[in-house]
Design a protein around this motif. Structure first.
Motif, PDB file in Angstrom:
ATOM      1  N   LEU A 264      43.453  33.359  35.309  1.00 16.89           N
ATOM      2  CA  LEU A 264      42.184  34.105  35.809  1.00 16.89           C
ATOM      3  C   LEU A 264      42.111  34.109  37.169  1.00 16.89           C
ATOM      4  CD1 LEU A 264      39.719  35.840  35.036  1.00 16.89           C
ATOM      5  CD2 LEU A 264      38.707  33.658  34.383  1.00 16.89           C
ATOM      6  N   LEU A 265      41.929  35.205  37.832  1.00 19.12           N
ATOM      7  CA  LEU A 265      41.709  35.234  39.237  1.00 19.12           C
ATOM      8  C   LEU A 265      40.352  35.279  39.554  1.00 19.12           C
ATOM      9  CD1 LEU A 265      42.759  35.391  42.399  1.00 19.12           C
ATOM     10  CD2 LEU A 265      42.753  38.110  41.807  1.00 19.12           C
ATOM     11  N   ILE A 266      39.906  34.415  40.465  1.00 19.34           N
ATOM     12  CA  ILE A 266      38.563  34.122  41.065  1.00 19.34           C
ATOM     13  C   ILE A 266      38.238  34.598  42.389  1.00 19.34           C
ATOM     14  CG2 ILE A 266      36.300  32.999  41.067  1.00 19.34           C
ATOM     15  CD1 ILE A 266      37.082  33.351  38.110  1.00 19.34           C
ATOM     16  N   PRO A 267      37.983  35.775  42.830  1.00 14.25           N
ATOM     17  CA  PRO A 267      37.883  36.044  44.223  1.00 14.25           C
ATOM     18  C   PRO A 267      36.843  34.766  44.774  1.00 14.25           C
ATOM     19  CG  PRO A 267      37.683  37.996  43.178  1.00 14.25           C
ATOM     20  CD  PRO A 267      37.811  36.846  42.341  1.00 14.25           C
ATOM     21  N   ALA A 268      37.278  34.495  46.246  1.00 12.02           N
ATOM     22  CA  ALA A 268      36.490  33.457  47.004  1.00 12.02           C
ATOM     23  C   ALA A 268      35.121  34.111  47.412  1.00 12.02           C
ATOM     24  CB  ALA A 268      37.199  32.898  48.073  1.00 12.02           C
ATOM     25  N   ARG A 269      35.178  35.549  47.526  1.00  6.68           N
ATOM     26  CA  ARG A 269      33.988  36.127  47.991  1.00  6.68           C
ATOM     27  C   ARG A 269      33.807  37.532  47.480  1.00  6.68           C
ATOM     28  NH1 ARG A 269      34.462  36.517  54.362  1.00  6.68           N
ATOM     29  NH2 ARG A 269      34.686  38.834  54.056  1.00  6.68           N
ATOM     30  N   SER A 270      32.871  37.866  47.108  1.00  6.04           N
ATOM     31  CA  SER A 270      32.226  38.888  46.498  1.00  6.04           C
ATOM     32  C   SER A 270      32.171  40.214  47.304  1.00  6.04           C
ATOM     33  CB  SER A 270      31.440  39.130  45.292  1.00  6.04           C
ATOM     34  OG  SER A 270      29.993  38.720  46.114  1.00  6.04           O
ATOM     35  N   GLY A 271      32.406  41.414  47.242  1.00  8.04           N
ATOM     36  CA  GLY A 271      32.398  42.545  48.172  1.00  8.04           C
ATOM     37  C   GLY A 271      33.231  42.468  49.415  1.00  8.04           C
ATOM     38  N   GLU A 295      41.730  24.386  37.794  1.00  7.96           N
ATOM     39  CA  GLU A 295      42.225  25.224  38.951  1.00  7.96           C
ATOM     40  C   GLU A 295      43.841  24.868  38.947  1.00  7.96           C
ATOM     41  OE1 GLU A 295      42.345  24.518  43.372  1.00  7.96           O
ATOM     42  OE2 GLU A 295      40.291  25.130  42.825  1.00  7.96           O
ATOM     43  N   ARG A 296      44.316  25.951  39.004  1.00 10.16           N
ATOM     44  CA  ARG A 296      46.119  26.016  39.037  1.00 10.16           C
ATOM     45  C   ARG A 296      46.537  26.453  40.445  1.00 10.16           C
ATOM     46  NH1 ARG A 296      47.559  28.149  32.861  1.00 10.16           N
ATOM     47  NH2 ARG A 296      47.456  26.116  31.943  1.00 10.16           N
ATOM     48  N   GLU A 297      45.960  27.241  41.022  1.00 15.23           N
ATOM     49  CA  GLU A 297      46.525  27.758  42.254  1.00 15.23           C
ATOM     50  C   GLU A 297      45.259  28.228  43.299  1.00 15.23           C
ATOM     51  OE1 GLU A 297      50.335  30.304  44.202  1.00 15.23           O
ATOM     52  OE2 GLU A 297      49.568  30.704  42.020  1.00 15.23           O
ATOM     53  N   ARG A 298      45.373  27.997  44.583  1.00 12.10           N
ATOM     54  CA  ARG A 298      44.468  28.295  45.654  1.00 12.10           C
ATOM     55  C   ARG A 298      45.379  29.282  46.497  1.00 12.10           C
ATOM     56  NH1 ARG A 298      39.695  25.624  46.680  1.00 12.10           N
ATOM     57  NH2 ARG A 298      39.873  25.836  48.548  1.00 12.10           N
ATOM     58  N   LEU A 299      45.004  30.360  46.591  1.00 12.85           N
ATOM     59  CA  LEU A 299      45.359  31.628  47.414  1.00 12.85           C
ATOM     60  C   LEU A 299      44.676  31.775  48.704  1.00 12.85           C
ATOM     61  CD1 LEU A 299      45.637  34.509  44.630  1.00 12.85           C
ATOM     62  CD2 LEU A 299      47.439  32.729  45.234  1.00 12.85           C
ATOM     63  N   GLY A 305      44.551  37.965  60.634  1.00 12.00           N
ATOM     64  CA  GLY A 305      44.902  39.397  60.319  1.00 12.00           C
ATOM     65  C   GLY A 305      43.539  40.184  59.703  1.00 12.00           C
ATOM     66  N   TRP A 306      44.102  40.939  58.820  1.00 10.00           N
ATOM     67  CA  TRP A 306      43.201  41.976  58.218  1.00 10.00           C
ATOM     68  C   TRP A 306      43.743  42.178  56.819  1.00 10.00           C
ATOM     69  CZ3 TRP A 306      45.212  42.532  63.229  1.00 10.00           C
ATOM     70  CH2 TRP A 306      44.226  42.637  64.077  1.00 10.00           C
ATOM     71  N   LEU A 307      42.891  42.163  55.905  1.00  9.78           N
ATOM     72  CA  LEU A 307      42.949  42.349  54.583  1.00  9.78           C
ATOM     73  C   LEU A 307      43.536  43.821  54.184  1.00  9.78           C
ATOM     74  CD1 LEU A 307      42.319  40.498  52.093  1.00  9.78           C
ATOM     75  CD2 LEU A 307      40.406  41.864  51.452  1.00  9.78           C
ATOM     76  N   LEU A 308      44.851  43.709  53.794  1.00 12.23           N
ATOM     77  CA  LEU A 308      45.478  44.735  53.190  1.00 12.23           C
ATOM     78  C   LEU A 308      45.595  45.141  51.801  1.00 12.23           C
ATOM     79  CD1 LEU A 308      47.437  47.255  54.231  1.00 12.23           C
ATOM     80  CD2 LEU A 308      49.257  45.681  53.638  1.00 12.23           C
ATOM     81  N   TYR A 309      45.329  44.188  51.044  1.00 13.02           N
ATOM     82  CA  TYR A 309      45.224  44.203  49.360  1.00 13.02           C
ATOM     83  C   TYR A 309      44.016  43.313  49.149  1.00 13.02           C
ATOM     84  CZ  TYR A 309      50.438  44.857  49.948  1.00 13.02           C
ATOM     85  OH  TYR A 309      51.671  45.204  50.320  1.00 13.02           O
ATOM     86  N   THR A 310      43.340  43.605  48.206  1.00 12.11           N
ATOM     87  CA  THR A 310      42.111  43.129  47.526  1.00 12.11           C
ATOM     88  C   THR A 310      42.502  43.359  46.183  1.00 12.11           C
ATOM     89  OG1 THR A 310      39.891  42.335  47.946  1.00 12.11           O
ATOM     90  CG2 THR A 310      40.438  44.475  47.499  1.00 12.11           C
ATOM     91  N   ALA A 311      41.660  42.302  45.394  1.00  9.06           N
ATOM     92  CA  ALA A 311      41.385  42.250  44.119  1.00  9.06           C
ATOM     93  C   ALA A 311      39.955  42.127  43.451  1.00  9.06           C
ATOM     94  CB  ALA A 311      42.474  41.392  43.476  1.00  9.06           C
ATOM     95  N   VAL A 312      39.860  42.519  42.223  1.00 14.34           N
ATOM     96  CA  VAL A 312      38.671  41.859  41.317  1.00 14.34           C
ATOM     97  C   VAL A 312      38.953  40.678  40.506  1.00 14.34           C
ATOM     98  CG1 VAL A 312      37.422  44.074  41.634  1.00 14.34           C
ATOM     99  CG2 VAL A 312      38.892  43.518  39.559  1.00 14.34           C
ATOM    100  N   SER A 313      38.181  40.188  39.979  1.00 19.15           N
ATOM    101  CA  SER A 313      38.436  38.988  38.887  1.00 19.15           C
ATOM    102  C   SER A 313      39.193  39.593  37.819  1.00 19.15           C
ATOM    103  CB  SER A 313      37.174  38.377  38.679  1.00 19.15           C
ATOM    104  OG  SER A 313      37.562  37.329  37.589  1.00 19.15           O
ATOM    105  N   TYR A 314      40.506  39.037  37.566  1.00 17.68           N
ATOM    106  CA  TYR A 314      41.306  39.949  36.479  1.00 17.68           C
ATOM    107  C   TYR A 314      42.174  38.637  35.789  1.00 17.68           C
ATOM    108  CZ  TYR A 314      45.312  41.692  38.926  1.00 17.68           C
ATOM    109  OH  TYR A 314      46.308  41.802  39.564  1.00 17.68           O
ATOM    110  N   LEU A 315      42.760  38.928  34.811  1.00 16.88           N
ATOM    111  CA  LEU A 315      43.869  38.151  34.190  1.00 16.88           C
ATOM    112  C   LEU A 315      45.269  38.526  34.743  1.00 16.88           C
ATOM    113  CD1 LEU A 315      42.751  37.863  30.527  1.00 16.88           C
ATOM    114  CD2 LEU A 315      42.826  35.935  32.013  1.00 16.88           C
TER     115      LEU A 315
END
Length: 337
Positions: A264-271, A295-299, A305-315
């Motif tokens: 399960l991906l948990i973004p570090a910051r919403s918005g 916790e299995r991995e920290r991304l 730089g600048w954010l090119l891809y982002t994601a919501v919380s999902y499996l």
């Protein structure tokens, strides 16, 4: 679909027969052709080659609505779904048993796998008669991209320059100059094949994704509609003035931050927004076990730089889309060309 616009163009939908699947069902591709009352160049726009990038279909629905009834000088072809079998299955690839399952790595080949036959038919019926191509690739559900890219390593310098000019004409503030034949997505991608083999420039559009708010989604769709219109103006198909950003971030190198471990991906910051500035070592998200929450991995960002891809919380599974960063090394801001 024409709304209140004067009917000055002709809209036709035709189906291109490709093959038959093993259950007897026909494989075909629909093409919308909007032909103006005056002669002019041809712009062809391609929807998902990857079946999990379904958000493109909605965006092109609005592009068709926007252009029908306009007074065009030339022709606009729109292929809402370039790869119907993959869209049906909701998968990135077309045929898992094939040697070339990824349609965007199968252009120009002679094999008879489904992806090869799709590219062959689209080449003869749409690509070969075009002056400019637009290839849309959006994030699958849960992830989003934010860039417009062009080939920068063709043997023909004039083609490189034309590709760059058209990419900037689209009007998105983040532009990637890619080695499309020598690196990614490769010489047998649509952009690589069309440029190197046919001399046709391609604008690679990667804006948006599925699973985000309606407000954000609507903004992405409006950006794509406006970008296609800007290209039509730049080509002389439409009259008018393009809508362009005041400045553009041009980059050559990106760094993917996708998981090695599923969960399960948990973004570090919403918005967090596409294009936001990030720092090397900054935590972008955490992958946890969906059962134990261990916790299995920290991304983390590998660079400034600048954010090119982002994601919501999902499996997600190992390698699935999470985050991507434009490397500040080699990137620069400039006023619009």
């Amino acid at each position: 679909m024409a709304g209140n616009k004067s009917i000055a163009s002709h809209h036709e939908v035709r189906r291109l027969p490709v093959s038959f699947d093993r259950d007897g069902s026909e494989i075909s591709v629909a093409v919308h052709t909007i032909k103006g009352s005056r002669p002019g160049p041809t712009l062809s726009v391609f929807g998902p080659q990857h079946g999990d990038e379904w958000f493109t279909v909605r965006a092109l629905y609005e592009v068709v609505r926007d252009l029908i009834g306009e007074d065009l000088a030339g022709t606009v072809n729109i292929v809402p779904v370039s790869n119907p079998p993959a869209l049906r299955d909701g998968t990135r690839v077309t045929q898992v048993s094939a040697d070339e399952p990824d349609m965007n790595r199968a252009w120009g080949g002679s094999n008879t796998w489904i992806a090869n036959q799709l590219t062959s038919v689209l080449t003869s019926e749409v690509v070969a008669g075009s002056d400019v191509l637009v290839d849309l690739h959006l994030g699958p559900w849960g992830s989003a991209f934010g860039a417009v890219c062009h080939g920068n390593d063709f043997a023909d310098d004039a083609l490189n320059a034309r590709s760059r000019q058209l990419c900037h004409a689209f009007g998105y503030p983040v532009v990637g100059a890619l080695n499309v034949t020598g690196a990614f997505p490769g010489p047998r991608s649509l952009a690589g094949f069309a440029g190197a083999t046919l001399g046709i420039p391609t604008v690679l559009v990667e804006i948006g994704g599925g699973g985000f708010s309606e407000e954000v989604t609507t903004a992405w769709i409006s950006t794509i509609v406006r970008g296609v219109r800007n290209l039509a103006i730049a080509m002389g198909i439409l009259d008018g003035e393009p809508v362009l950003p005041q400045r553009v971030l041009t980059y050559t190198t990106t760094r993917r931050v996708n998981p090695r471990i599923g969960g399960l991906l948990i973004p570090a910051r919403s918005g967090r927004q596409l294009g936001d500035e990030v720092r090397a070592g900054e935590l972008l998200g955490t992958v946890v076990c969906p059962q134990t929450y261990v916790e299995r991995e920290r991304l983390t960002s590998p660079c400034d730089g600048w954010l090119l891809y982002t994601a919501v919380s999902y499996l997600l599974r190992p390698g699935d889309w999470a985050f991507g960063v434009i490397d500040a090394d080699g990137a620069h801001w400039s006023t619009h060309e």
